[in-house]
Design a protein around this motif. Structure first.
Motif, PDB file in Angstrom:
ATOM      1  N   TYR A   1      -2.363   7.554  -1.673  1.00  0.00           N
ATOM      2  CA  TYR A   1      -1.406   8.266  -2.514  1.00  0.00           C
ATOM      3  C   TYR A   1      -1.097   9.648  -1.936  1.00  0.00           C
ATOM      4  O   TYR A   1       0.078  10.029  -1.819  1.00  0.00           O
TER       5      TYR A   1
ATOM      6  N   ALA B   1      -7.300   4.150  -2.438  1.00  0.00           N
ATOM      7  CA  ALA B   1      -5.989   4.248  -3.081  1.00  0.00           C
ATOM      8  C   ALA B   1      -5.556   5.704  -3.221  1.00  0.00           C
ATOM      9  O   ALA B   1      -4.392   6.041  -2.945  1.00  0.00           O
TER      10      ALA B   1
ATOM     11  N   ARG C   1     -10.779   2.637  -5.315  1.00  0.00           N
ATOM     12  CA  ARG C   1     -10.055   3.777  -5.880  1.00  0.00           C
ATOM     13  C   ARG C   1      -9.972   4.927  -4.867  1.00  0.00           C
ATOM     14  O   ARG C   1      -8.955   5.616  -4.769  1.00  0.00           O
TER      15      ARG C   1
ATOM     16  N   VAL D   1      -7.482  -1.985  -7.303  1.00  0.00           N
ATOM     17  CA  VAL D   1      -8.235  -1.327  -8.369  1.00  0.00           C
ATOM     18  C   VAL D   1      -8.077  -2.079  -9.682  1.00  0.00           C
ATOM     19  O   VAL D   1      -9.010  -2.133 -10.496  1.00  0.00           O
ATOM     20  N   TYR D   2      -6.913  -2.675  -9.893  1.00  0.00           N
ATOM     21  CA  TYR D   2      -6.669  -3.400 -11.136  1.00  0.00           C
ATOM     22  C   TYR D   2      -6.467  -4.898 -10.909  1.00  0.00           C
ATOM     23  O   TYR D   2      -6.090  -5.608 -11.828  1.00  0.00           O
TER      24      TYR D   2
ATOM     25  N   LEU E   1      -2.568   2.155  -6.682  1.00  0.00           N
ATOM     26  CA  LEU E   1      -3.823   1.659  -7.247  1.00  0.00           C
ATOM     27  C   LEU E   1      -3.805   0.139  -7.358  1.00  0.00           C
ATOM     28  O   LEU E   1      -4.800  -0.535  -7.068  1.00  0.00           O
TER      29      LEU E   1
END
Length: 510
Positions: free
Chosen positions: A385, A381, A378, A358-359, A353
């Motif tokens: 994953y 991501a 997201r 995303v962050y 992420l």
């Protein structure tokens, strides 16, 4: 190092066990508004009944799990958990030969590293205490996930207050979210509802083995451990095994693994038959460590439970839901990696992420106020994953199945001990080659599980060639000795010619 975020997201986590709790810590550290919903009551309350109705308190915490907690940047959490853990430096194999009991230690690692027997309550309580002190986290116990719409990003829970009439209608609670993380175990409700939206390949398997829990108490005279506390004790058998893991109260939590028909036979037999079964297959357990009365009581009272393994792919749907831990990959317990793999899921998920922005604080102008652009980040991501993690979780699932055979019988095999000795010697004396045992790679590194499988296969091929070459050299040496013998004695010229040609051809091949 705390993470800041340009705009808050709301993350709903289903399941307040160790994996779900760690996910909440990771999300909270990045500034998300976090809500954790747990089917059971507060897990810190001793009256809360585990979902499988057992009293099991032991977990095996190794490097992967510790590293995942370390990346939460809460050092006091790790210190609290490890302070009450018991390091296990290897296996202790038990047996009997010619009427005499024996035990043999097998170190896990040539460098002295150990896995840690951790009290389940200590671990879960430490995580929940951390969450309770985190202002952007709310905990909801006695909440059952009953529905979810992963396109509208809504979930519905039934709340039942402790002591309420089970026939009364439950209160329904609706929760909205940007991301829902399902960490609610092998029989996951989050996964069940996700499968209504995603095309999930799903494989579930029950092996023909049941397990039952026993307890070796501390010494009645010294209140100390009756056997070595720094080993995982194994009484191996071809079809079954008995293991013992140390607990902080100086007892051992033990497990009998055996085919279902053995349980049926023992359940229908007299107590003497159970004692005889243990004496034959697990010498030294009864009456030395567990009294016959306690053995029979525990076998009769404690449940005989199945062992499940499962795989699924994908682990997510769109940008709105991801399953982790046993909800995505329940594994058999024979590598002690169920907890560690679940905690590693969280580290891997949030690393990905982060990498997909995303962050990140490096959003282009307006990005932080654009929910669709964040949702797209997201979505990418979560797809990344699944692409990475599914291969690894499938690998540890297979490794855990294979390790059952090793634990119940392979540990006594001369071939197993030879290979282990060769690989450990190369690790100890030729570290530059990067040669390690499979167990070392799994338990004492953060190497991806799928890469562990590839590396061990490569080592196996090389080791096979090496042992084959050594055997050939030994054979040729024997031929050479024979040649010297025949040279000193008259021999038919034809026989001498044959031996000479064999030697010449073998030398050319080498």
């Amino acid at each position: 190092m705390a993470h800041s975020t340009p705009a808050k997201q709301k993350v709903v986590i289903v399941g307040a066990g160790p994996v779900g709790s760690l996910a909440a810590l990771y999300a909270a550290a990045r500034g998300d508004v976090v809500e954790v919903y747990e089917l059971r009551g507060d897990l810190r309350d001793p009256a809360t009944i585990p979902l499988n109705f057992t009293k099991s308190i032991n977990l095996a915490l190794s490097e992967r799990g510790i590293n995942a907690m370390r990346e939460s940047h809460r050092d006091e959490l790790i210190d609290r958990v490890l302070a009450d853990s018991i390091p296990m430096h290897g296996r202790m194999i038990h047996g009997r030969t010619d009427g005499k009991l024996w035990e043999a230690a097998q170190a896990y690692d040539v460098h002295g590293r150990a896995i840690n027997a951790v009290d389940r309550g200590t671990l879960n309580n430490a995580l929940l205490d951390e969450l309770e002190q985190t202002p952007n986290v709310r905990l909801f116990f006695n909440h059952k996930l009953v529905g979810a719409d992963f396109r509208a990003n809504r979930a519905w829970f039934e709340r039942r207050d402790p002591g309420s009439n089970p026939y009364d209608k439950a209160t329904e609670v609706e929760a909205t979210f940007d991301l829902l993380i399902g960490a609610d175990g092998a029989h996951s409700a989050a996964r069940y509802h996700m499968m209504k939206f995603a095309r999930v390949d799903y494989q579930q398997e029950y092996i023909d083995t049941l397990w039952c829990e026993f307890r070796i108490p501390p010494s009645p005279t010294t209140n100390d451990f009756l056997i070595s506390p720094n080993h995982l004790h194994i009484w191996p058998g071809k079809e079954f095994m008995f293991i013992a893991i140390p607990s902080a109260d100086r007892s051992f939590t033990c497990t009998l693994f055996a085919p279902a028909d053995h349980y049926d036979t023992l359940s229908a037999s007299s107590p003497d038959r159970l004692i005889e079964f243990f004496d034959t297959n697990f010498p030294g357990v009864c009456p030395d460590l567990i009294t016959p009365e306690a053995l029979h009581e525990q076998f009769t009272t404690n449940q005989h439970l199945p062992l499940i393994s499962l795989k699924c792919k994908p682990h997510h749907y769109d940008a709105s839901v991801v399953v982790v831990g046993d909800a995505a990959h329940a594994v058999l317990p024979f590598y002690g990696q169920g907890l560690n793999a679940g905690l590693e899921d969280i580290r891997t998920l949030f690393d990905i992420l982060d990498r997909h922005g995303v962050y990140s604080n490096s959003f282009s102008p307006g990005m932080q106020d654009d929910p669709e652009r964040r949702r797209e980040a997201r979505r990418r991501a979560l797809q990344a994953y699944t692409d990475q993690r599914a291969a690894d979780t499938h690998a540890i699932n297979d490794l855990s199945k294979q390790n059952f055979l090793e634990m119940r019988w392979g540990v006594k095999s001369p071939l197993y001990r030879l290979r282990k000795a060769v690989e450990e010697s190369m690790d100890r004396y030729l570290p530059g080659l990067g040669w390690q045992t499979q167990y070392t790679r799994v338990s004492f590194s953060n190497q991806r599980y799928s890469e562990v499988v590839q590396a061990v296969r490569r080592q196996g091929r090389l080791l096979g060639l090496g042992l084959g070459a050594a055997a050939l050299v030994a054979g040729l040496s024997a031929v050479a000795v024979s040649l010297q013998f025949w040279r000193r004695r008259p021999a038919p010229r034809s026989l001498w010619a044959v031996l000479r040609n064999v030697w010449r051809e073998a030398g050319a091949w080498l």
